[in-house]
Design a protein around this motif. Structure first.
Motif, PDB file in Angstrom:
ATOM      1  N   ARG A  15       0.833  -1.208   0.000  1.00 13.94           N
ATOM      2  CA  ARG A  15       0.000   0.000   0.000  1.00 13.94           C
ATOM      3  C   ARG A  15       0.868   1.260   0.000  1.00 13.94           C
ATOM      4  O   ARG A  15       0.595   2.224  -0.725  1.00 13.94           O
ATOM      5  CB  ARG A  15      -0.915  -0.019   1.222  1.00 13.94           C
ATOM      6  CG  ARG A  15      -1.840   1.174   1.312  1.00 13.94           C
ATOM      7  CD  ARG A  15      -2.746   1.057   2.513  1.00 13.94           C
ATOM      8  NE  ARG A  15      -3.635   2.188   2.622  1.00 13.94           N
ATOM      9  CZ  ARG A  15      -4.518   2.375   3.590  1.00 13.94           C
ATOM     10  NH1 ARG A  15      -4.629   1.441   4.540  1.00 13.94           N
ATOM     11  NH2 ARG A  15      -5.283   3.434   3.632  1.00 13.94           N
ATOM     12  N   MET A  16       1.945   1.277   0.825  1.00 15.42           N
ATOM     13  CA  MET A  16       2.820   2.436   0.878  1.00 15.42           C
ATOM     14  C   MET A  16       3.585   2.596  -0.439  1.00 15.42           C
ATOM     15  O   MET A  16       3.809   3.725  -0.899  1.00 15.42           O
ATOM     16  CB  MET A  16       3.806   2.311   2.043  1.00 15.42           C
ATOM     17  CG  MET A  16       4.718   3.521   2.225  1.00 15.42           C
ATOM     18  SD  MET A  16       3.802   5.072   2.491  1.00 15.42           S
ATOM     19  CE  MET A  16       3.275   4.821   4.197  1.00 15.42           C
ATOM     20  N   LEU A  17       3.968   1.478  -1.056  1.00 11.56           N
ATOM     21  CA  LEU A  17       4.652   1.556  -2.347  1.00 11.56           C
ATOM     22  C   LEU A  17       3.756   2.200  -3.394  1.00 11.56           C
ATOM     23  O   LEU A  17       4.214   3.011  -4.212  1.00 11.56           O
ATOM     24  CB  LEU A  17       5.097   0.175  -2.791  1.00 11.56           C
ATOM     25  CG  LEU A  17       6.268  -0.432  -1.992  1.00 11.56           C
ATOM     26  CD1 LEU A  17       6.469  -1.896  -2.393  1.00 11.56           C
ATOM     27  CD2 LEU A  17       7.546   0.359  -2.212  1.00 11.56           C
ATOM     28  N   ARG A  18       2.468   1.863  -3.356  1.00  8.60           N
ATOM     29  CA  ARG A  18       1.532   2.473  -4.313  1.00  8.60           C
ATOM     30  C   ARG A  18       1.396   3.971  -4.010  1.00  8.60           C
ATOM     31  O   ARG A  18       1.248   4.790  -4.919  1.00  8.60           O
ATOM     32  CB  ARG A  18       0.177   1.774  -4.234  1.00  8.60           C
ATOM     33  CG  ARG A  18       0.196   0.325  -4.711  1.00  8.60           C
ATOM     34  CD  ARG A  18      -1.215  -0.242  -4.821  1.00  8.60           C
ATOM     35  NE  ARG A  18      -1.183  -1.662  -5.119  1.00  8.60           N
ATOM     36  CZ  ARG A  18      -1.281  -2.637  -4.207  1.00  8.60           C
ATOM     37  NH1 ARG A  18      -1.438  -2.309  -2.921  1.00  8.60           N
ATOM     38  NH2 ARG A  18      -1.232  -3.904  -4.569  1.00  8.60           N
ATOM     39  N   HIS A  19       1.436   4.309  -2.695  1.00  7.36           N
ATOM     40  CA  HIS A  19       1.348   5.724  -2.308  1.00  7.36           C
ATOM     41  C   HIS A  19       2.572   6.485  -2.819  1.00  7.36           C
ATOM     42  O   HIS A  19       2.454   7.608  -3.348  1.00  7.36           O
ATOM     43  CB  HIS A  19       1.247   5.833  -0.784  1.00  7.36           C
ATOM     44  CG  HIS A  19       1.098   7.242  -0.279  1.00  7.36           C
ATOM     45  ND1 HIS A  19       0.142   8.131  -0.746  1.00  7.36           N
ATOM     46  CD2 HIS A  19       1.821   7.932   0.656  1.00  7.36           C
ATOM     47  CE1 HIS A  19       0.263   9.284  -0.126  1.00  7.36           C
ATOM     48  NE2 HIS A  19       1.277   9.201   0.734  1.00  7.36           N
ATOM     49  N   TYR A  20       3.755   5.880  -2.683  1.00  4.38           N
ATOM     50  CA  TYR A  20       4.972   6.491  -3.212  1.00  4.38           C
ATOM     51  C   TYR A  20       4.842   6.729  -4.714  1.00  4.38           C
ATOM     52  O   TYR A  20       5.265   7.772  -5.234  1.00  4.38           O
ATOM     53  CB  TYR A  20       6.188   5.597  -2.957  1.00  4.38           C
ATOM     54  CG  TYR A  20       6.655   5.541  -1.521  1.00  4.38           C
ATOM     55  CD1 TYR A  20       6.146   6.407  -0.548  1.00  4.38           C
ATOM     56  CD2 TYR A  20       7.625   4.623  -1.127  1.00  4.38           C
ATOM     57  CE1 TYR A  20       6.584   6.347   0.754  1.00  4.38           C
ATOM     58  CE2 TYR A  20       8.072   4.562   0.178  1.00  4.38           C
ATOM     59  CZ  TYR A  20       7.544   5.418   1.115  1.00  4.38           C
ATOM     60  OH  TYR A  20       7.992   5.352   2.407  1.00  4.38           O
TER      61      TYR A  20
END
Length: 346
Positions: A15-20
């Protein structure tokens, strides 16, 4: 490397990778035939760079700007982070201090908590009137930790407010050293004694003046120690306070005040009180006579010392005054003659 494997190896959630990616921080270099994100070695290194900078306290926006700017200067951002961290620590320390003081007041309910908070805020108000009202409320209504009172005393420059704060501190149980000093492990005398070591002369004077108004043996012990302080103002206030309490150890510092012409009238009055018995009177008269000899070329000091002898009974004082009545300095001779006349009239 697909997103799931990157998440497992890097510790950064998918999820954080997609946010990045949505922020443009880390974009996967490619896609599989099925359309899945595929990260290269360079992409993974950038992920670790992002995480490292996050660990330093940088925002994601700052990180993106730093990583994409070819002229990025690490020293600049580190300096900014140092300043921001110091500010955050100072704010959190202030909050912790406030919470400790509220806890030390022992509030019984939320109304007590809010009352203590209001008083602590008032003690730090820009309005002298508000600070004075808070000091009077501390003494009469709401218990505030002695640590907060001492801090207010040491920073207060308005005379009327300072007097009210010293009065409030003297009336508080912990102010005399009976309590734990708001969690600090020290009561008022110990905290004020720390103020005697302040680099600012005004703070040292506020500390010794507050000590002088505190009751109890601990305050007396701290004042005795202050007789050896390198600051003459501190020594003087300590001597006046101790002399008023009948402490003979204050005599040398009181004589110093007379010689220096600082609070000399008050010092002479206290010396007169201390000269209540024959032994003390002889000791004080001898000390004044010795300083007269030392001040042979200091006419104003000799005049003040002569006046100080007026309140000292006994043969030594009478003998010295008799000698001074024939002094070459006419002002000193007249003063001594006048004082002798008063003594004979008693």
């Amino acid at each position: 490397m697909l997103i799931g494997e990157v998440a497992r190896r890097s510790g950064v959630s998918a999820r954080m990778l997609r946010h990045y990616e949505s922020l443009g921080l880390v974009r996967p270099s490619g896609r599989t035939g099925a359309g899945y994100r595929e990260y290269s070695g360079a992409d993974i290194r950038r992920i670790f760079h992002v995480e490292s900078l996050r660990a330093l306290g940088m925002s994601l926006r700052e990180i993106g700007r730093a990583l994409d700017d070819p002229d990025f200067a690490p020293a600049t951002i580190v300096g900014d982070l140092v300043r921001a961290t110091r500010e955050r620590i100072a704010a959190e320390t202030e909050l912790l201090t406030r919470l400790r003081r509220i806890d030390a007041a022992g509030p019984a309910d939320w109304e007590d908590v809010l009352q203590v908070v209001a008083l602590l805020q008032a003690l730090g108000s820009q309005s002298a009137g508000a600070r004075q009202r808070a000091a009077l409320a501390v003494a009469d209504e709401v218990p505030v930790p002695v640590e907060a009172l001492v801090e207010a005393v040491l920073r207060e420059s308005e005379p009327n407010v300072a007097g009210a704060l010293r009065w409030a501190l003297a009336r508080s149980g912990d102010g005399a050293g009976d309590g734990d000093g708001g969690g600090s492990g020290s009561g008022g005398p110990a905290l004020l004694a720390e103020g005697l070591g302040a680099p600012v002369a005004a703070v040292r004077e506020r500390a010794v003046r507050a000590l002088a108004e505190l009751p109890g043996e601990e305050a007396v012990a701290r004042l005795r120690a202050a007789l050896g302080h390198p600051d003459a103002v501190v020594r003087g206030h300590a001597a006046l306070a101790l002399g008023a309490r009948g402490e003979a150890d204050a005599v040398p510092a009181l004589v110093d005040l007379v010689v220096a012409g600082r609070d000399d009238t008050g010092a002479a009055d206290v010396l007169g009180v201390l000269a209540g018995d024959a032994t003390a009177a002889e000791r004080i008269a001898t000390a004044l006579a010795e300083r007269l000899a030392d001040a042979a070329t200091d006419a104003p000091a000799r005049g003040r010392l002569t006046q100080a002898l007026a309140a000292v009974p006994g043969p030594t004082a009478a003998r010295v005054l008799g000698e001074l009545s024939r002094d070459a300095d006419r002002a000193v001779a007249l003063t001594a003659t006048y004082v002798l006349g008063l003594r004979d009239a008693r």
